[in-house]
Design an enzyme around this catalytic site. Structure first.
Site, PDB file in Angstrom:
ATOM      1  N   PHE A 138       0.814  -1.219   0.000  1.00  0.00           N
ATOM      2  CA  PHE A 138       0.000   0.000   0.000  1.00  0.00           C
ATOM      3  C   PHE A 138       0.847   1.268   0.000  1.00  0.00           C
ATOM      4  O   PHE A 138       0.386   2.334  -0.408  1.00  0.00           O
ATOM      5  CB  PHE A 138      -0.959  -0.005   1.207  1.00  0.00           C
ATOM      6  CG  PHE A 138      -0.372   0.459   2.510  1.00  0.00           C
ATOM      7  CD1 PHE A 138      -0.705   1.694   3.034  1.00  0.00           C
ATOM      8  CD2 PHE A 138       0.488  -0.350   3.241  1.00  0.00           C
ATOM      9  CE1 PHE A 138      -0.184   2.118   4.245  1.00  0.00           C
ATOM     10  CE2 PHE A 138       1.008   0.059   4.449  1.00  0.00           C
ATOM     11  CZ  PHE A 138       0.677   1.299   4.954  1.00  0.00           C
ATOM     12  N   LYS A 139       2.092   1.157   0.444  1.00  0.00           N
ATOM     13  CA  LYS A 139       2.926   2.356   0.531  1.00  0.00           C
ATOM     14  C   LYS A 139       3.270   2.909  -0.848  1.00  0.00           C
ATOM     15  O   LYS A 139       3.672   4.065  -0.974  1.00  0.00           O
ATOM     16  CB  LYS A 139       4.165   2.049   1.364  1.00  0.00           C
ATOM     17  CG  LYS A 139       3.765   1.771   2.809  1.00  0.00           C
ATOM     18  CD  LYS A 139       4.871   1.273   3.700  1.00  0.00           C
ATOM     19  CE  LYS A 139       4.291   0.961   5.070  1.00  0.00           C
ATOM     20  NZ  LYS A 139       5.292   0.527   6.042  1.00  0.00           N
TER      21      LYS A 139
END
Length: 471
Positions: free
Chosen positions: A112-113
């Site tokens: 998700f980063k």
């Protein structure tokens, strides 16, 4: 829109100033001086927007057009998401038993980063190119931040990035995603320590204000406000995907379950809530449960040691973004936050004031999951849906399976199961590995070892000084 330190000892800065900072000079974290409030009409208008469109709308509230004109902002965000594999950038999977999984991992590194760091990398380039400036980025990673940060700036001529990874504490795939990037501006250090230990030399270098200024140090960890800002969009998108109807009064509430390590993502959720989004927030952790203990008992104190778990990116004892949450809930009381955090920094123990703890427990619910709980959730999700969860997403699924719900619920999925083969095998499941991840094992690697007993901060200083002399 100006940004102030949570500890109140630093002058306000604009978005560019916050972007190019690590910790604020007084040791605090930058936050917007004012949180925008959204009315019902705005929420209804935004409800049909795509994820990239929501990111654009939200970023425009925190980045004034005089700094980045709206057309330029839109172009930067489009460029940031151009390498994502899913046409919608993120995707909601609706599974059995009301389990909604928001897949935030369709970027280059399957985590998700990539969402926030791809945007932050574009914002950096925008200002660096305008000012013909060079910066040194210093990043500590528990697994996924390092590779996402590297991908956001690899090969860029006006950036060098220095990444510390905890050798043996992240998966082989996570490590290879960092050490196989052979670029002149990428410098990876494999440290014999855990996630909290590698944060110490980073804090030391940022605390040396003269050094940080001379060598233009900045951070892409979630101490960087830009990361938090982009992640606010997760909550709006999750809400609009899961809310049954926006024609009722009051608007329906959606519960969002957030796997939590350093606390950046749950901080973004608290800001979304403060902006007027009708959500209930649940922060879920593994056996490193300081946030859970803080929510339940007001006990923000370190355990004896970090426990190695299947959800390795959440093996964190000092979730630094809790400071931002406490600042929000205290009504921006920087004097109180400074006093509390200085006390914590000295003793590593903190009992929240009763009023602040009451506000925190009203804002957040919480749950912790053991490795057994994680394996159980991974297995059940596969049995019922033929859907593989990463161990971090499984922490959220464990909460879903163990807690009945009467309102719509969405679990955030921070990473693809493909990155965590050992956890899948532990759950008796067969990994499904994409070819680009399989290819990593045959690639050349490069990293600098940091052994116990070495002065890691001094090694970093030396490398940063040497690299800077080559500009």
């Amino acid at each position: 829109m100006e940004y102030v330190s949570t500890r109140g000892g630093t002058r306000a800065v604009d978005f560019e100033g916050a972007l190019f900072s690590g910790y604020a000079p007084d040791g605090g974290l930058f936050m917007p001086q004012r949180i925008p409030s959204l009315d019902r009409d705005t929420l209804q208008r935004w409800s049909s927007l795509s994820y990239p469109e929501l990111v654009k709308e939200l970023c425009s509230l925190f980045i004034p057009a005089k700094l980045v004109p709206r057309n330029a902002l839109n172009d930067l965000i489009d460029r940031a998401f151009s390498r994502f594999r899913h046409k919608n950038v993120v995707h909601l999977s609706r599974l059995k038993d009301g389990l909604n999984i928001l897949e935030l991992w369709h970027g280059v590194t399957y985590a998700f980063k990539d969402l926030s760091l791809s945007c932050t990398g574009q914002f950096l380039q925008y200002f660096l190119e305008k000012k013909q400036k060079h910066v040194n980025i210093l990043v500590g990673t528990s697994g996924d931040t390092g590779s996402s940060a590297i991908e956001s700036v690899r090969g860029q001529k006006n950036v060098d990035i220095f990444v510390l990874l905890p050798k043996g504490f992240c998966t082989q795939i996570q490590e290879l995603q960092m050490t196989t990037v052979i670029e002149d501006n990428v410098h990876v250090f494999a440290a014999r320590g855990n996630s909290d230990e590698i944060d110490e030399p980073i804090k030391e270098l940022f605390a040396d204000v003269d050094f940080a200024g001379k060598y233009s140090l900045m951070s892409l960890n979630s101490i960087n406000w830009s990361r938090i800002m982009v992640q606010i969009a997760h909550y709006f998108y999750a809400y609009f995907q899961c809310a049954p109807c926006l024609d009722t009064t009051p608007l329906p509430v959606v519960e969002i379950v957030v796997p939590t390590g350093g606390g950046g993502n749950i901080t973004a959720g608290c800001i979304a809530q403060k902006m007027g989004l009708p959500i209930q927030l649940i922060t879920v952790v593994n056996s490193n449960d300081i946030i859970h203990r803080t929510v339940q008992h007001g006990d923000f104190s370190l355990a004896e040691s970090v426990k190695a778990t299947l959800a390795s990116a959440m093996d964190i004892q000092e979730p630094y973004n809790v400071e931002r949450i406490l600042w929000l809930l205290s009504g921006s009381d920087s004097h109180l936050i400074k006093t509390l955090m200085e006390q914590f920094n000295i003793s590593k123990k903190l009992k929240l004031p009763e009023d602040l703890h009451r506000k925190l427990s009203k804002t957040l619910g919480s749950c912790s999951a053991s490795d057994q709980d994680i394996v159980g959730a991974m297995w059940r999700c596969w049995e019922e849906n033929q859907y593989l969860l990463c161990p971090h997403s499984a922490v959220a699924a464990h909460y879903h399976y163990s807690q009945p719900h009467s309102i719509p619920r969405c679990c955030l999925a921070p990473a693809s199961a493909a990155k965590f083969q050992d956890a899948l095998l532990r759950a008796g499941l067969v990994p499904q590995i994409p070819p680009e991840i399989t290819a990593l094992t045959a690639m050349e690697t490069r990293s600098t070892p940091l052994e116990r007993g070495q002065d890691w901060a001094q090694v970093l200083r030396g490398r940063i000084e040497a690299v800077t002399q080559q500009w």
